[in-house]
Structure formats: C-alpha cells, structure tokens
Design a protein around this motif. Structure first.
Motif, PDB file in Angstrom:
ATOM      1  N   PRO A  97       8.647   5.398   5.392  1.00 55.07           N
ATOM      2  CA  PRO A  97       8.807   5.153   3.959  1.00 55.07           C
ATOM      3  C   PRO A  97       8.730   3.696   3.533  1.00 55.07           C
ATOM      4  O   PRO A  97       8.533   3.422   2.360  1.00 55.07           O
ATOM      5  N   GLY A  98       8.904   2.764   4.466  1.00 53.91           N
ATOM      6  CA  GLY A  98       8.815   1.368   4.073  1.00 53.91           C
ATOM      7  C   GLY A  98       8.913   0.426   5.253  1.00 53.91           C
ATOM      8  O   GLY A  98       9.930   0.402   5.941  1.00 53.91           O
ATOM      9  N   TYR A  99       7.855  -0.345   5.521  1.00 56.25           N
ATOM     10  CA  TYR A  99       7.916  -1.401   6.542  1.00 56.25           C
ATOM     11  C   TYR A  99       6.910  -2.489   6.179  1.00 56.25           C
ATOM     12  O   TYR A  99       5.995  -2.274   5.373  1.00 56.25           O
ATOM     13  N   ILE A 100       7.079  -3.679   6.777  1.00 55.05           N
ATOM     14  CA  ILE A 100       6.272  -4.850   6.447  1.00 55.05           C
ATOM     15  C   ILE A 100       5.663  -5.420   7.727  1.00 55.05           C
ATOM     16  O   ILE A 100       6.308  -5.456   8.780  1.00 55.05           O
ATOM     17  N   LEU A 101       4.416  -5.884   7.625  1.00 53.61           N
ATOM     18  CA  LEU A 101       3.694  -6.505   8.737  1.00 53.61           C
ATOM     19  C   LEU A 101       3.245  -7.897   8.344  1.00 53.61           C
ATOM     20  O   LEU A 101       2.959  -8.158   7.167  1.00 53.61           O
ATOM     21  N   ASP A 105       5.631   4.989   0.577  1.00 55.13           N
ATOM     22  CA  ASP A 105       5.239   6.321   0.116  1.00 55.13           C
ATOM     23  C   ASP A 105       5.440   6.411  -1.386  1.00 55.13           C
ATOM     24  O   ASP A 105       6.171   5.604  -1.980  1.00 55.13           O
ATOM     25  N   ASP A 106       4.829   7.434  -2.012  1.00 51.38           N
ATOM     26  CA  ASP A 106       4.949   7.554  -3.466  1.00 51.38           C
ATOM     27  C   ASP A 106       6.287   8.134  -3.902  1.00 51.38           C
ATOM     28  O   ASP A 106       6.526   8.296  -5.101  1.00 51.38           O
ATOM     29  N   GLU A 148       4.197  11.490  -9.571  1.00 56.48           N
ATOM     30  CA  GLU A 148       4.814  10.492  -8.697  1.00 56.48           C
ATOM     31  C   GLU A 148       4.206   9.108  -8.942  1.00 56.48           C
ATOM     32  O   GLU A 148       4.923   8.108  -9.035  1.00 56.48           O
ATOM     33  N   ARG A 149       2.877   9.058  -9.039  1.00 52.89           N
ATOM     34  CA  ARG A 149       2.241   7.762  -9.261  1.00 52.89           C
ATOM     35  C   ARG A 149       2.605   7.189 -10.627  1.00 52.89           C
ATOM     36  O   ARG A 149       2.836   5.983 -10.765  1.00 52.89           O
ATOM     37  N   MET A 150       2.669   8.054 -11.636  1.00 54.49           N
ATOM     38  CA  MET A 150       3.006   7.573 -12.965  1.00 54.49           C
ATOM     39  C   MET A 150       4.443   7.046 -13.000  1.00 54.49           C
ATOM     40  O   MET A 150       4.740   6.048 -13.685  1.00 54.49           O
ATOM     41  N   ALA A 151       5.333   7.688 -12.248  1.00 53.75           N
ATOM     42  CA  ALA A 151       6.730   7.239 -12.210  1.00 53.75           C
ATOM     43  C   ALA A 151       6.847   5.851 -11.585  1.00 53.75           C
ATOM     44  O   ALA A 151       7.647   5.023 -12.031  1.00 53.75           O
ATOM     45  N   LEU A 152       6.034   5.566 -10.572  1.00 58.54           N
ATOM     46  CA  LEU A 152       6.058   4.238  -9.960  1.00 58.54           C
ATOM     47  C   LEU A 152       5.508   3.188 -10.911  1.00 58.54           C
ATOM     48  O   LEU A 152       6.014   2.058 -10.979  1.00 58.54           O
ATOM     49  N   ARG A 153       4.452   3.548 -11.670  1.00 53.52           N
ATOM     50  CA  ARG A 153       3.903   2.595 -12.645  1.00 53.52           C
ATOM     51  C   ARG A 153       4.947   2.236 -13.701  1.00 53.52           C
ATOM     52  O   ARG A 153       4.972   1.111 -14.196  1.00 53.52           O
ATOM     53  N   GLY A 209       0.835  -1.191   0.000  1.00 58.30           N
ATOM     54  CA  GLY A 209       0.000   0.000   0.000  1.00 58.30           C
ATOM     55  C   GLY A 209       0.869   1.240   0.000  1.00 58.30           C
ATOM     56  O   GLY A 209       1.793   1.365   0.802  1.00 58.30           O
ATOM     57  N   ILE A 210       0.587   2.150  -0.919  1.00 57.12           N
ATOM     58  CA  ILE A 210       1.441   3.328  -1.138  1.00 57.12           C
ATOM     59  C   ILE A 210       0.651   4.584  -0.795  1.00 57.12           C
ATOM     60  O   ILE A 210      -0.386   4.853  -1.415  1.00 57.12           O
ATOM     61  N   LEU A 211       1.134   5.351   0.178  1.00 54.80           N
ATOM     62  CA  LEU A 211       0.490   6.617   0.514  1.00 54.80           C
ATOM     63  C   LEU A 211       0.806   7.651  -0.560  1.00 54.80           C
ATOM     64  O   LEU A 211       1.957   7.814  -0.965  1.00 54.80           O
ATOM     65  N   SER A 212      -0.224   8.360  -1.017  1.00 54.04           N
ATOM     66  CA  SER A 212      -0.037   9.375  -2.049  1.00 54.04           C
ATOM     67  C   SER A 212      -1.009  10.513  -1.802  1.00 54.04           C
ATOM     68  O   SER A 212      -2.001  10.360  -1.079  1.00 54.04           O
ATOM     69  N   ALA A 213      -0.722  11.663  -2.386  1.00 57.99           N
ATOM     70  CA  ALA A 213      -1.606  12.825  -2.319  1.00 57.99           C
ATOM     71  C   ALA A 213      -2.346  12.968  -3.646  1.00 57.99           C
ATOM     72  O   ALA A 213      -1.869  12.503  -4.691  1.00 57.99           O
ATOM     73  N   GLY A 214      -3.499  13.624  -3.599  1.00 53.09           N
ATOM     74  CA  GLY A 214      -4.346  13.713  -4.774  1.00 53.09           C
ATOM     75  C   GLY A 214      -3.658  14.287  -5.998  1.00 53.09           C
ATOM     76  O   GLY A 214      -3.847  13.810  -7.118  1.00 53.09           O
ATOM     77  N   ASN A 215      -2.826  15.317  -5.800  1.00 51.52           N
ATOM     78  CA  ASN A 215      -2.200  15.983  -6.939  1.00 51.52           C
ATOM     79  C   ASN A 215      -0.844  15.396  -7.322  1.00 51.52           C
ATOM     80  O   ASN A 215      -0.131  15.978  -8.135  1.00 51.52           O
TER      81      ASN A 215
END
Length: 612
Positions: free
Chosen positions: A521-525, A462-463, A379-384, A369-375
């Motif tokens: 920024p990154g952890y696992i459960l 995070d994004d 950032e989201r496109m770069a991850l894709r 799950g990646i936290l991101s902001a609406g605008n």
C-alpha cells in the motif's frame, strides 16, 4: 682556422634545429587537424550510442540519478511490453489482448454510449425460504436502501453439529475488486453458544476490501449511559443467558425481606433472554435510521450500529444469510423509488480544478505512482478531491499518477480513455488486467518516475491508500542523498503461504522466507533502484513474481548485492486500515478519503476516521 670550423658547425646545427622545429610544428598542426576530424566523426556517429547505452545501464551511485532526457508524457505508458520477451503464457496473452484492445480504442469510428441505469425501482422485495436458498442465500436489493427502509427476516437457528451455533446476516455492496469478496456494509453475527467468552454474544462490523473495521460486541450488558447512542437508542441492550448466568437480576431473599421491612415499593424488573434460541422461530427487523442501523427481534430492540464513514445506504444492494439458520422468508420495504444511478462513471467530475498540473521542466522531488483498476472511477475521483490537492502536488514539486491496465469490459475502457485524456493523471499500461500481472504496473511506475519526471524519489501506492504527502517527503529528505534507500512497512523473515487463496507453490518460491519487502500500500525508493529495475526489465532479466510487493523486495535485494541499500521500517505505513499519526492509511473507501482530508485540513495532524 679552428674557430671558422666551429662557427660553420654551429651554423649547420642552427639550420638543422630550425628545420626540425618547423617540421615538428607542421606535424603538430597535422595531428590537430586529424584529431579534429576524428572528434567530428566520433561525435556524429557515437553520441546516439552513448545515450542508448545510458538507458540500459544502472546508475552506479546516487550521485547521478537523473537521465538527461525525458520520454514523452502521454496517456500510454512508455514501458516496452513485448509479448515475445517472456516465457509466461499469461503474460504473452495479456499483452497481445491489450495491444488489440488499445488499437480498437484508437479507432475514430468507435462511439460508445453508456446505458442509462436510472429509472423506477421496486418499493418492496420479498422472497420465500426456498426461493432464497435457490438464489444462493442472497436477496438482491436493486437500488439499495434509504432512510426509513427496513428488512424483515423470519427464520430459526438450527441445532449445530459442532459445539458452537451461529449465523451471519450481511448487507453487502457491489464487488469492487475482482478476486475479492464484496464489501460488507453491515455484518450481524449472533453466536448462540458464545465464542471465547462462553456466553451468548452478537458481533457487528463492516468490511471494505477484505479489511474489517472495529467490531461492536454485545454480550448481555446494557451499554453505559456515557456511551454514544444511535438515534437515541443504546448500542447494546441487556439480556440473560440462562439460569447459570451470573448477571441474573433475581433478588436474594434477604434483600426482599429488607425492602419489605422498610416499606419500599417493589419495582417489577424484566430480564429478557438472549433473543435467539435453537429451533425457535424469530422475526428480525433491520431498519435504517438517521444515524445508523437498528435491529429488533420479536418486537424488542436488541442493538444499534452507527453508520461507518466508508458506506452509504445506497451501497447495500444485497442481503445474505449463512450459517446455522433455516430461513422461512425475507421481506424488504420502504425502498427508494428511483435508482440513484450507481454507474461508476457517474462519480467523475469533469471540472478543471481536478485536472493535473503540467509537468515542470525540472525540480520534481517525489513521484507517486498509484495502482488502480479500470472501473475504479470513484476511488480515483476521491483521491483527486483529497490528498492530491496538497500544495506540493499543486505546485508540481510532487507528481502523482494513476497506473491502470485495460479492462475486459469495452465500455469501461472507453470511459477510462476519456478520463485519462481529460484529467491528465492516468497512465494506461496496455495489457489486459490480471492480479498475477499487477507487477507490470509497478515496473511502469518506475519507468515513468525515471524517464518522464526524473524524480529524486519514487513512491508506490494503491487507490485505497491515503498519503500524507509532507510526512512522506520529509522522511525521504532525511536520508543522505548519496545513499540508496527503501522505505516502508518492511516485513523481515516473512514466510510464504502454502495454502489458501494467496498460496505460493514451491515451484514459484522454493525458499522458506521471502527477502525483506515493504507492504504494497505504500513504500518509497531512491531513483537509482528504480532505474536499475527498468534497465533489468528492458533487457528481459527482471523476475516478475505474482505479488508485486514481494517482487520489489526481490529486486531491491538483487540491487543490494552490488550497491548498499538503506532499509527504513515504519509501522506508520499502515497495511491494515489506519493508525494515528500515519504516513499512509490503507483500505480507505472514497468517503473515508474525504473524511481524512477534512480532518487533516482542520486539525493539521493525521487522525483516523471511523473511531466510534
């Protein structure tokens, strides 16, 4: 006679025994019928109750982490946000506003056409000193810079009241995150009295999301010939700092007589002083070359700084000057004539290759799950385009989703809804976004990982975090399946800040230390911890602290009181930037995401960008 009596008695006993057997068989049949009727009634009426109870009870062990049904996979998070469930006014108002905004977005009559920002741009911009000061010591460069653009500053350093005299010139970008400073595309900081070195120095750097890169320090020594140049110019020129400078190039008298005796021709040596002096007017020109920025002062080259991967010339939309300086005028010329159209929505590529694969019926090992902001469209496109193209994600062994709250700007929400419906990898948590409520997105990640994909492990990122997917998977797999775990860059005995921007009051957290928590920024459960978190939230027992990573530490500690948790710490979940052989790299811009992915594809080992 006696034998007849005995025979009669035996016959009577046989009849009674047979009748008793018949009666017991009849009773047994009646009991079976009653049990069957009872079972049918219980099965009909009680099974829904059992499923509901299962939703709200934490799994006792890792042996049964999965829920046997799935909530629907849609654009909106399945997390139940009841504005009346919590006492916080901020929470209640954000939920009410989000509910109203989302209802408005669902209206079929809503049609929004984003403004076309493309158009002609001024080829030059100039402001006088008083105008510059009146604008908050910032000059707007509407369309950014391009190759060959230059900015000229006329000013003079002021005599500082304190011991050190310094000023800062910065090329700044657009603000990317609310409550954070805008990115520094270039940070130029001359220190006339020096710093710890005691000698005049110029420092250059960049800053993305309040994270500084590796600084370039020019302290009077000319860059070595073996160092990389920038457009053929050295990064640092030589200068002298005064008569007491031990690097003064003046020849000794003995050396002068020796050269005269052997007849060597004397070469004229010129040692330039440090380019800035108190109350002395200077003319500084910053120009954009092919490989980097070049700074000339009073017609002499002083330093060059290579472009960093995280930024483009178009990102530099403002120039600021601060510190001990009196600005006379600022002039920018050779600017781009056409606007590059930097609207965030333009970064989206509506191509099928970037769409999320369909969810598998079973077999999801890891959910990210990646936290991101609406605008944060770019950032989201770069991850894709980068790590979300990993083979584990394309095969749906790993599932990744963005979790986004609603934005105050209507046009952003409209575009966000279109993005979510097309790409299938955006989950909207319907409340108005606020930094103090980011923790709701984290709970929504746990809810999705448990009830929608039924994952074995759940990761939060995070994004601006680059994830090395296979390394993260191997790390989680190495933990015994029966063990609950919490993996990340874990802070032990960390004290809350009581002052400054991130201050926490004693009312918010009275203790001297936080519980152990992994950096956000990154952890696992393990899935059982995530299940416990969602269960506690749904019965309104979960404490929502304003820092989501600290909140997770609190929840894990609470879970650990009854179920032992294995804490696994690694600095390879990098909090500040990137380290070699990383598991995750933080504060990576969209361009750095592409760079990291390309390096990973070519070299197979995780190497950082911007190492020059």
């Amino acid at each position: 006679m006696i034998d007849r009596k005995l025979q009669c008695e035996e016959m009577k006993r046989g009849r009674v025994g047979k009748s008793l057997v018949a009666l017991s068989r009849q009773r047994f049949i009646y009991i079976l019928i009653a049990l069957a009727l009872f079972y049918l009634v219980f099965f009909t009426l009680e099974i829904p109750f059992v499923f509901t109870l299962t939703q709200h009870q934490p799994s006792p062990t890792r042996a049964h982490p999965h829920v046997h049904f799935r909530r629907p996979n849609g654009v909106v998070s399945g997390l139940l946000l009841n504005h009346a469930a919590f006492d916080s006014d901020l929470y209640q108002s954000a939920c009410r506003a989000g509910k109203a905004v989302w209802a408005d977005l669902q209206s079929p009559a809503l049609v929004w056409k984003p403004q076309n920002r493309s158009g002609p741009c001024p080829r030059s911009v100039s402001v006088s000193g008083p105008e510059f000061l009146g604008r908050g010591s910032v000059m707007v460069i509407p369309c950014g810079l391009t190759l060959g653009s230059h900015v000229t500053v006329v000013g003079k350093p002021l005599r500082a009241q304190r011991r050190r005299c310094q000023f800062v010139m910065e090329l700044q970008g657009l603000e990317t995150v609310e409550a954070e400073d805008p990115p520094r595309v270039l940070h130029f900081n001359p220190r006339l009295k020096g710093d710890w070195s005691g000698k005049p120095v110029i420092e250059l750097n960049t800053c993305y999301r309040m994270h500084w890169g590796s600084a370039l320090r020019c302290d009077g020594w000319k860059s070595r010939a073996a160092e990389d140049t920038v457009d053929g110019l050295v990064k640092c020129e030589k200068w002298i700092g005064g008569d007491d400078d031990d690097r003064h190039a003046e020849e000794s008298q003995a050396a002068w007589w020796l050269k005269r005796l052997i007849g060597r021709t004397k070469h004229v040596m010129v040692d330039w002083p440090f380019p800035f002096s108190e109350n002395k007017l200077f003319v500084l020109t910053l120009s954009a070359g092919l490989e980097g920025y070049h700074v000339n002062v009073d017609g002499r080259h002083v330093t060059s700084f290579p472009y960093r991967t995280g930024f483009t010339l178009e990102d530099a939309t403002g120039l600021s000057l601060s510190g001990d300086i009196d600005v006379h005028s600022v002039f920018a010329a050779s600017l781009p004539s056409v606007h590059p159209n930097i609207s965030p929505q333009q970064h989206l590529e509506f191509l099928t290759r970037w769409r999320a694969p369909t969810l598998p019926r079973f077999g999801v090992e890891l959910f990210i799950g990646i936290l991101s902001a609406g605008n944060h469209f770019a950032e989201r496109m770069a991850l894709r385009r980068s790590w979300m193209q990993h083979r584990f994600i394309k095969s749906s062994k790993v599932v990744a989703r963005f979790f986004v709250a609603l934005h105050p700007r209507k046009e952003v929400n409209v575009e966000l809804k279109k993005e979510a419906e097309y790409f299938g990898d955006v989950v909207i948590v319907p409340y108005m976004d606020n930094y103090d409520l980011v923790v709701l997105k984290t709970v929504a990640i746990c809810e999705y990982g448990v009830y929608t994909v039924s994952a074995d492990y759940i990761m939060k990122g995070d994004d601006d975090t680059f994830v090395k997917v296979d390394a993260v998977m191997n790390l989680a797999r190495n933990v015994p399946y029966s063990m609950s775990f919490y993996i990340g860059n874990i802070n032990f005995h960390h004290k809350p800040l009581r002052r400054g921007k991130w201050a926490v009051t004693y009312a918010e957290w009275p203790q001297d230390y936080y519980p152990p928590y992994a950096n956000g920024p990154g952890y696992i459960l393990s899935s059982d911890i995530a299940h416990y978190i969602v269960s506690e939230f749904e019965v309104h027992k979960l404490r929502l602290f304003k820092m989501e990573d600290v909140s997770m530490g609190m929840w894990v500690e609470q879970f650990n009181r009854t179920n032992p948790v294995h804490y696994l710490h690694s600095i390879k979940f990098c909090q500040f930037g990137c380290v070699e052989n990383y598991y995750t790299a933080h504060y990576q811009s969209p361009r750095q995401m592409t760079c990291l992915w390309n390096k990973l594809q070519k070299q197979t080992r995780p190497q950082c960008c911007n190492m020059r």
